[in-house]
Design a protein around this motif. Structure first.
Motif, PDB file in Angstrom:
ATOM      1  N   SER A  67       0.850  -1.185   0.000  1.00 36.78           N
ATOM      2  CA  SER A  67       0.000   0.000   0.000  1.00 36.78           C
ATOM      3  C   SER A  67       0.889   1.239   0.000  1.00 36.78           C
ATOM      4  CB  SER A  67      -0.905   0.019   1.233  1.00 36.78           C
ATOM      5  OG  SER A  67      -1.810  -1.058   1.191  1.00 36.78           O
ATOM      6  N   PRO A  68       0.533   2.251  -0.807  1.00 34.59           N
ATOM      7  CA  PRO A  68       1.357   3.463  -0.872  1.00 34.59           C
ATOM      8  C   PRO A  68       1.157   4.364   0.337  1.00 34.59           C
ATOM      9  CG  PRO A  68      -0.537   3.677  -2.318  1.00 34.59           C
ATOM     10  CD  PRO A  68      -0.593   2.279  -1.759  1.00 34.59           C
ATOM     11  N   ASP A  69       1.540   3.862   1.491  1.00 37.93           N
ATOM     12  CA  ASP A  69       1.383   4.585   2.748  1.00 37.93           C
ATOM     13  C   ASP A  69       2.332   5.786   2.774  1.00 37.93           C
ATOM     14  OD1 ASP A  69       1.169   5.441   5.344  1.00 37.93           O
ATOM     15  OD2 ASP A  69       1.724   3.547   6.269  1.00 37.93           O
ATOM     16  N   PRO A  70       1.820   6.989   3.033  1.00 36.63           N
ATOM     17  CA  PRO A  70       2.696   8.167   3.078  1.00 36.63           C
ATOM     18  C   PRO A  70       3.883   7.999   4.029  1.00 36.63           C
ATOM     19  CG  PRO A  70       0.390   8.843   3.130  1.00 36.63           C
ATOM     20  CD  PRO A  70       0.394   7.343   3.251  1.00 36.63           C
ATOM     21  N   LYS A  71       3.713   7.180   5.084  1.00 40.23           N
ATOM     22  CA  LYS A  71       4.812   6.990   6.049  1.00 40.23           C
ATOM     23  C   LYS A  71       5.982   6.236   5.419  1.00 40.23           C
ATOM     24  CE  LYS A  71       2.546   5.023   9.517  1.00 40.23           C
ATOM     25  NZ  LYS A  71       1.083   5.041   9.311  1.00 40.23           N
ATOM     26  N   ARG A  72       5.753   5.587   4.287  1.00 46.25           N
ATOM     27  CA  ARG A  72       6.810   4.807   3.640  1.00 46.25           C
ATOM     28  C   ARG A  72       7.585   5.600   2.590  1.00 46.25           C
ATOM     29  NH1 ARG A  72       3.075  -0.619   2.755  1.00 46.25           N
ATOM     30  NH2 ARG A  72       3.280  -1.449   4.871  1.00 46.25           N
ATOM     31  N   ASP A  80       2.382   4.089  -9.827  1.00 46.91           N
ATOM     32  CA  ASP A  80       0.938   4.275  -9.851  1.00 46.91           C
ATOM     33  C   ASP A  80       0.275   3.032  -9.262  1.00 46.91           C
ATOM     34  OD1 ASP A  80       1.358   6.678 -11.188  1.00 46.91           O
ATOM     35  OD2 ASP A  80       1.147   5.748 -13.173  1.00 46.91           O
ATOM     36  N   ILE A  81      -0.908   3.196  -8.707  1.00 45.89           N
ATOM     37  CA  ILE A  81      -1.639   2.050  -8.168  1.00 45.89           C
ATOM     38  C   ILE A  81      -2.030   1.119  -9.313  1.00 45.89           C
ATOM     39  CG2 ILE A  81      -3.865   1.379  -7.146  1.00 45.89           C
ATOM     40  CD1 ILE A  81      -3.563   3.697  -5.220  1.00 45.89           C
ATOM     41  N   SER A 118       3.313  -4.288   8.249  1.00 43.20           N
ATOM     42  CA  SER A 118       2.261  -4.088   7.254  1.00 43.20           C
ATOM     43  C   SER A 118       1.295  -2.972   7.625  1.00 43.20           C
ATOM     44  CB  SER A 118       1.467  -5.389   7.077  1.00 43.20           C
ATOM     45  OG  SER A 118       0.680  -5.641   8.242  1.00 43.20           O
ATOM     46  N   ILE A 119       0.522  -2.552   6.626  1.00 39.49           N
ATOM     47  CA  ILE A 119      -0.589  -1.629   6.842  1.00 39.49           C
ATOM     48  C   ILE A 119      -1.586  -2.239   7.822  1.00 39.49           C
ATOM     49  CG2 ILE A 119      -2.601  -0.585   5.706  1.00 39.49           C
ATOM     50  CD1 ILE A 119       0.069   0.812   5.137  1.00 39.49           C
ATOM     51  N   GLN A 120      -1.775  -3.557   7.713  1.00 38.49           N
ATOM     52  CA  GLN A 120      -2.727  -4.232   8.593  1.00 38.49           C
ATOM     53  C   GLN A 120      -2.323  -4.106  10.059  1.00 38.49           C
ATOM     54  OE1 GLN A 120      -1.385  -5.889   5.771  1.00 38.49           O
ATOM     55  NE2 GLN A 120      -3.151  -5.223   4.568  1.00 38.49           N
ATOM     56  N   LEU A 121      -1.025  -4.095  10.339  1.00 45.36           N
ATOM     57  CA  LEU A 121      -0.564  -3.892  11.718  1.00 45.36           C
ATOM     58  C   LEU A 121      -0.917  -2.479  12.183  1.00 45.36           C
ATOM     59  CD1 LEU A 121       0.882  -5.042  14.186  1.00 45.36           C
ATOM     60  CD2 LEU A 121       3.055  -4.300  13.182  1.00 45.36           C
ATOM     61  N   ASP A 122      -0.759  -1.501  11.298  1.00 42.54           N
ATOM     62  CA  ASP A 122      -1.173  -0.128  11.628  1.00 42.54           C
ATOM     63  C   ASP A 122      -2.675  -0.079  11.927  1.00 42.54           C
ATOM     64  OD1 ASP A 122       1.408   0.732  11.191  1.00 42.54           O
ATOM     65  OD2 ASP A 122       1.011   1.506   9.177  1.00 42.54           O
ATOM     66  N   LEU A 123      -3.456  -0.785  11.106  1.00 43.03           N
ATOM     67  CA  LEU A 123      -4.905  -0.793  11.296  1.00 43.03           C
ATOM     68  C   LEU A 123      -5.284  -1.471  12.613  1.00 43.03           C
ATOM     69  CD1 LEU A 123      -6.055  -1.624   7.657  1.00 43.03           C
ATOM     70  CD2 LEU A 123      -6.285   0.570   8.856  1.00 43.03           C
ATOM     71  N   ALA A 124      -4.556  -2.526  12.974  1.00 42.58           N
ATOM     72  CA  ALA A 124      -4.807  -3.204  14.248  1.00 42.58           C
ATOM     73  C   ALA A 124      -4.541  -2.261  15.413  1.00 42.58           C
ATOM     74  CB  ALA A 124      -3.936  -4.450  14.358  1.00 42.58           C
ATOM     75  N   ASN A 125      -3.412  -1.566  15.367  1.00 42.82           N
ATOM     76  CA  ASN A 125      -3.069  -0.635  16.449  1.00 42.82           C
ATOM     77  C   ASN A 125      -4.026   0.545  16.510  1.00 42.82           C
ATOM     78  OD1 ASN A 125      -0.750  -1.908  17.612  1.00 42.82           O
ATOM     79  ND2 ASN A 125       0.411  -1.357  15.786  1.00 42.82           N
ATOM     80  N   VAL A 177     -12.669  -2.968   6.838  1.00 44.28           N
ATOM     81  CA  VAL A 177     -11.897  -2.028   7.651  1.00 44.28           C
ATOM     82  C   VAL A 177     -11.571  -0.800   6.801  1.00 44.28           C
ATOM     83  CG1 VAL A 177      -9.803  -1.691   9.021  1.00 44.28           C
ATOM     84  CG2 VAL A 177     -10.902  -3.946   8.942  1.00 44.28           C
ATOM     85  N   PRO A 178     -12.054   0.372   7.186  1.00 41.92           N
ATOM     86  CA  PRO A 178     -11.771   1.588   6.403  1.00 41.92           C
ATOM     87  C   PRO A 178     -10.273   1.876   6.352  1.00 41.92           C
ATOM     88  CG  PRO A 178     -13.501   1.988   8.029  1.00 41.92           C
ATOM     89  CD  PRO A 178     -12.894   0.660   8.357  1.00 41.92           C
ATOM     90  N   TYR A 179      -9.818   2.293   5.173  1.00 44.47           N
ATOM     91  CA  TYR A 179      -8.407   2.655   5.009  1.00 44.47           C
ATOM     92  C   TYR A 179      -8.304   3.653   3.864  1.00 44.47           C
ATOM     93  CZ  TYR A 179      -3.418   2.307   3.995  1.00 44.47           C
ATOM     94  OH  TYR A 179      -2.096   2.610   3.761  1.00 44.47           O
ATOM     95  N   ASP A 180      -7.609   4.760   4.092  1.00 47.15           N
ATOM     96  CA  ASP A 180      -7.583   5.870   3.135  1.00 47.15           C
ATOM     97  C   ASP A 180      -6.896   5.522   1.819  1.00 47.15           C
ATOM     98  OD1 ASP A 180      -8.912   7.463   4.910  1.00 47.15           O
ATOM     99  OD2 ASP A 180      -7.095   8.404   5.716  1.00 47.15           O
ATOM    100  N   SER A 181      -5.818   4.737   1.889  1.00 44.37           N
ATOM    101  CA  SER A 181      -4.992   4.494   0.694  1.00 44.37           C
ATOM    102  C   SER A 181      -5.222   3.101   0.139  1.00 44.37           C
ATOM    103  CB  SER A 181      -3.508   4.683   1.026  1.00 44.37           C
ATOM    104  OG  SER A 181      -3.269   5.949   1.562  1.00 44.37           O
ATOM    105  N   GLU A 182      -6.483   2.759  -0.106  1.00 44.62           N
ATOM    106  CA  GLU A 182      -6.756   1.415  -0.600  1.00 44.62           C
ATOM    107  C   GLU A 182      -6.156   1.231  -1.984  1.00 44.62           C
ATOM    108  OE1 GLU A 182     -10.799   0.273  -0.395  1.00 44.62           O
ATOM    109  OE2 GLU A 182     -10.834   0.178   1.777  1.00 44.62           O
TER     110      GLU A 182
END
Length: 206
Positions: A67-72, A80-81, A118-125, A177-182
């Motif tokens: 996922s193109p997470d801005p933190k990465r 491009d996606i 992973s992004i999923q770990l961020d979503l869990a936290n 699970v909502p996520y901005d950068s799907e």
């Protein structure tokens, strides 16, 4: 790549028992290499290793349902996606009623799994901070712990969860699970603008 993320990348076992890298990302990587007239070398690591390989410029591309997470963006550039997916919370048959909403995952008595780095770990936290968050290197580890009852639930990319559900029908996808950068993009070694442009051209052609 991290080959524990079907249908993106995984080991397919041939009739002779030989494992071969397969999956959507593997096919796309082959297409990109052919398009650019380059030789493809696939290096397999755990998912957090994909991030490290790009950060240290030990690899040119990372393809692992990223996922193109801005933190990465400090450690890699993103193509491009190339695929738009979603995120899910999963459990096993018999536990569906425990999780009618995401808020219900946020309880101290629950052990909730997600893949390391992973992004999923961020979503869990983010969604289940009061739960016991268990970070595991491979999605296959998470599935095994769910099936043996060591985990109560887990955050997994939706299409990946559906893929594992075909082999393990006791898995239940209970919540979106909502996520901005799907969506998924290719991680490109930072500062390599020519390669990034070429990869985007190949993705568009594919």
């Amino acid at each position: 790549t991290s080959p524990d993320f079907a249908p993106y990348e995984f080991y397919a076992i041939g009739e002779d028992g030989t494992p071969t890298l397969a999956g959507f990302d593997v096919a796309l990587a082959g297409y990109i290499a052919d398009y650019l007239g380059l030789e493809l070398e696939m290096v397999t690591v755990d998912f957090d290793g994909v991030l490290t390989e790009l950060q240290t410029k030990s690899a040119d591309l990372g393809m692992a349902g990223l996922s193109p997470d801005p933190k990465r963006t400090s450690i890699m550039d993103f193509s491009d996606i190339y695929y738009e997916g979603g995120q899910s919370f999963v459990t096993v048959a018999g536990n569906e009623d425990l999780f009618p909403t995401l808020e219900d995952t946020n309880k101290a008595e629950y052990s909730i799994g997600a893949q390391t780095g992973s992004i999923q770990l961020d979503l869990a936290n983010e969604n289940s901070p009061e739960a016991d968050i268990v970070s595991l290197p491979k999605v296959t580890d998470i599935i095994a712990e769910l099936l043996t009852g060591k985990l109560d639930g887990a955050y997994i990319e939706t299409d990946v969860a559906k893929s594992y559900q075909k082999n393990y029908p006791e898995l239940e996808i209970v919540l979106d699970v909502p996520y901005d950068s799907e969506g998924s993009a290719i991680g490109v070694s930072k500062g390599n603008e020519a390669l990034l442009a070429a990869v985007n051209e190949a993705v568009a052609a594919a």
